[in-house]
Scaffold this motif. Structure first.
Motif, mmCIF file in Angstrom:
data_model
loop_
_atom_site.group_PDB
_atom_site.id
_atom_site.type_symbol
_atom_site.label_atom_id
_atom_site.label_comp_id
_atom_site.label_asym_id
_atom_site.label_seq_id
_atom_site.Cartn_x
_atom_site.Cartn_y
_atom_site.Cartn_z
ATOM 1 N N ALA A 42 9.941 13.415 2.267
ATOM 2 C CA ALA A 42 8.535 13.074 2.496
ATOM 3 C C ALA A 42 8.173 11.798 1.753
ATOM 4 C CB ALA A 42 7.647 14.219 2.032
ATOM 5 N N GLY A 43 7.163 11.112 2.270
ATOM 6 C CA GLY A 43 6.633 9.930 1.603
ATOM 7 C C GLY A 43 5.827 10.312 0.371
ATOM 8 N N PRO A 44 5.513 9.326 -0.476
ATOM 9 C CA PRO A 44 4.894 9.608 -1.773
ATOM 10 C C PRO A 44 3.513 10.240 -1.672
ATOM 11 C CG PRO A 44 4.907 7.233 -1.325
ATOM 12 C CD PRO A 44 5.766 7.871 -0.289
ATOM 13 N N CYS A 45 2.804 9.983 -0.589
ATOM 14 C CA CYS A 45 1.446 10.510 -0.482
ATOM 15 C C CYS A 45 1.308 11.513 0.663
ATOM 16 C CB CYS A 45 0.449 9.361 -0.304
ATOM 17 S SG CYS A 45 0.548 8.144 -1.639
ATOM 18 N N GLU B 50 0.849 -1.198 0.000
ATOM 19 C CA GLU B 50 0.000 0.000 0.000
ATOM 20 C C GLU B 50 0.889 1.255 0.000
ATOM 21 O OE1 GLU B 50 -2.043 2.675 -0.358
ATOM 22 O OE2 GLU B 50 -3.418 0.981 -0.188
ATOM 23 N N PRO B 51 1.008 1.915 -1.150
ATOM 24 C CA PRO B 51 1.900 3.087 -1.224
ATOM 25 C C PRO B 51 1.572 4.166 -0.207
ATOM 26 C CG PRO B 51 1.152 2.448 -3.420
ATOM 27 C CD PRO B 51 0.381 1.614 -2.444
ATOM 28 N N ARG B 52 0.302 4.273 0.178
ATOM 29 C CA ARG B 52 -0.064 5.321 1.144
ATOM 30 C C ARG B 52 0.566 5.059 2.513
ATOM 31 N NH1 ARG B 52 -3.282 8.581 -1.585
ATOM 32 N NH2 ARG B 52 -3.210 10.044 0.137
ATOM 33 N N GLN B 53 1.008 3.833 2.762
ATOM 34 C CA GLN B 53 1.678 3.508 4.020
ATOM 35 C C GLN B 53 3.175 3.818 3.974
ATOM 36 O OE1 GLN B 53 -0.588 3.471 6.536
ATOM 37 N NE2 GLN B 53 0.968 2.108 7.412
#
Lengths: 331, 331
Positions: A122-125, A68-71
């Motif tokens: 920062a993370g992707p989302c 899950e990319p949001r994680q």
């Protein structure tokens, strides 16, 4: 091998191996807990992770879970060093032409490169947090490499051998603060507030034929508020390859494992492939009509960046960020 | 509390508490293994270390051992971010006057600050490794603070509350490469190859009365090849205090724990107190006689920096470095 760092409440997150198709993941725990640990001891740890990746890609990993990319945090949430070159000279030429300046000939041999902030990728989302849209909020879609230890004075070929991983990055820029900082000569401080990374860091071999001569030959798509604004080729117009950029960064000092070296905004000559930062679109408008029409970003705007290979597969996953104001408790 | 990081073969070393008089140390293991761990979780860990420090200072610590600065790495060998202000305007004014330029009035309100390399802080007695003396090798004696997490847009007073530790630093500079990088406008890359740190990082309360208004009122002695060349006051001529410098760095982005913010070269008006970098001495020579006479450093030269309080006690221990060529296997 494709790697991600998942949120676990800590500052460095938890390292995971991700399947080639980006659908499943497996924690690397037991081999390495963090990306930094892996980079610190690459030759010992990476073969073990390659084995895990092969098992995962074969569908045989025992504790796989849906990815899950949001994680995701950035693959390396706290790097030690972030330097960003301007390898796509078309970008530099365009922005200069818009203000009536030429590309100095020495730029063909001597990369422009600035030292930025590596403490808070920062993370992707994750939201991109800025106080004021009056600062000229802009994105810059780039590729970057993560290096191993690079001795001082390493040449470009050997420096290329020191590339461990490739990433997709968004180098946020406050355009309204660039001119004043260029004039001071001390580099970008306020105008380069931070970088976000795509969810997956990948070893160069994952790119197959697309990794050639120190360049990644991919298609980089940029979407602004859902609308495609760029579909750029990352290979052909990259004047300096990554080995040259890494060597430039190591000219007077050694680089330590975990150094991230950026390509600068991806840009193709001619303009037919669109743009990977608003500044470039505005430069084209100024050159064409004397006036910039496209505004910089506002709070609430969204940016989506994704790089695909010749088969249309996503290489690094997507960066999908929203521009947000500084939350009240932070002021 | 005074802290050091001792060499143990790892990249981050091993955290130790050091007695106020700098003679004995005690590993912090069991409380925190590294300085980074401490900074990441300051409010939880630092009280435990303060207890250990009190026991050590009382001569009651069970596993104390003699403290040896030569065994030290930098207190935080790999920081996440290093930004360096130019708080001593006399330094800036002098260097500019030597080239016929004035101090722009906006510099009284807007600090000059550059982003440098945080990935490889050298220990106090590590060699300073440079390929060529032709690059104009120079030292810069400075103070620096290490911060906790600083929210975006924090004001100077609150930023000062975020100061966790003070350090002594030597900001190595290749003067021969400065002009070209200033002209490029992208900041210092080749001309700022690295920073060395004094052995001890100390909490502000260790300075007692000497820590006032965000400034450390100490005497900074600089020796070149054993000869004293500077004995500068670090307090009175520091135009921007550390809270202002930290706030400047956090104007458009949050800072993460472990950010190191430098003061710029310590410098006193008038010249009677000598100099803390060769460039300043050369500037004075140019202003006086039209010509610089003091050479930059050569391989084999040594620099010794030490800051003392009003009682003459060493606050951070000494930086004692030799300028050395790049070792053969590294080329």
């Amino acid at each position: 091998m494709k790697l991600a760092t998942l949120k676990d409440g800590s500052r460095d997150g938890q390292l995971a191996v991700v399947s080639r198709d980006g659908t499943t993941a497996h924690f690397a725990a037991g081999i390495a807990r963090t990306m930094r640990q892996l980079l610190d001891d690459w030759n010992f740890i990476s073969p073990q992770l390659e084995d895990l990746a092969a098992t995962l890609n074969g569908g045989k990993a025992r504790h796989a879970f849906p990815f899950e990319p949001r994680q995701c945090m950035a693959p390396l949430p706290r790097a030690s060093r972030w330097v960003d070159g301007s390898a796509y000279l078309n970008h530099v030429a365009l922005v200069r032409r818009a203000r009536g300046a030429e590309l100095p000939p020495e730029m063909l041999n001597d990369p422009l490169m600035y030292a930025g902030a590596a403490d808070d990728f920062a993370g992707p989302c994750d939201d991109a947090v800025f106080a004021s849209a009056g600062d000229g909020i802009d994105f810059e879609a780039e590729l970057a490499v993560v290096t191993g230890d690079i001795p001082q004075g390493t040449g470009a070929a050997a420096a290329l051998d020191g590339v461990r991983l490739l990433m997709l990055v968004n180098d946020w820029t406050l355009r309204g603060r660039v001119a004043a900082e260029l004039a001071k000569g001390f580099g970008f401080l306020h105008s380069k507030p931070g970088v976000a990374c795509g969810p997956l860091a990948v070893t160069p071999d994952e790119l197959g034929e697309a990794w050639q001569g120190g360049r990644a030959h991919l298609t980089l798509q940029a979407r602004l508020n859902g609308r495609e604004v760029g579909r750029c080729a990352t290979g052909p117009d990259m004047h300096f390859h990554f080995g040259q950029l890494v060597a430039h960064a190591a000219a007077t000092r050694r680089l330590r494992a975990g150094t991230v070296v950026g390509s600068g905004t991806v840009s193709n000559a001619g303009g037919a492939q669109g743009w990977c930062c608003v500044a470039e679109k505005r430069a084209m408008e100024i050159i064409d009509s004397g006036e910039a029409a496209t505004p910089y970003l506002q709070h609430g705007d969204t940016v989506r960046l994704e790089a695909t290979d010749a088969q249309g597969h996503s290489v690094f996953g997507a960066i999908e960020q929203r521009v947000a104001p500084v939350p009240a408790p932070e002021r």
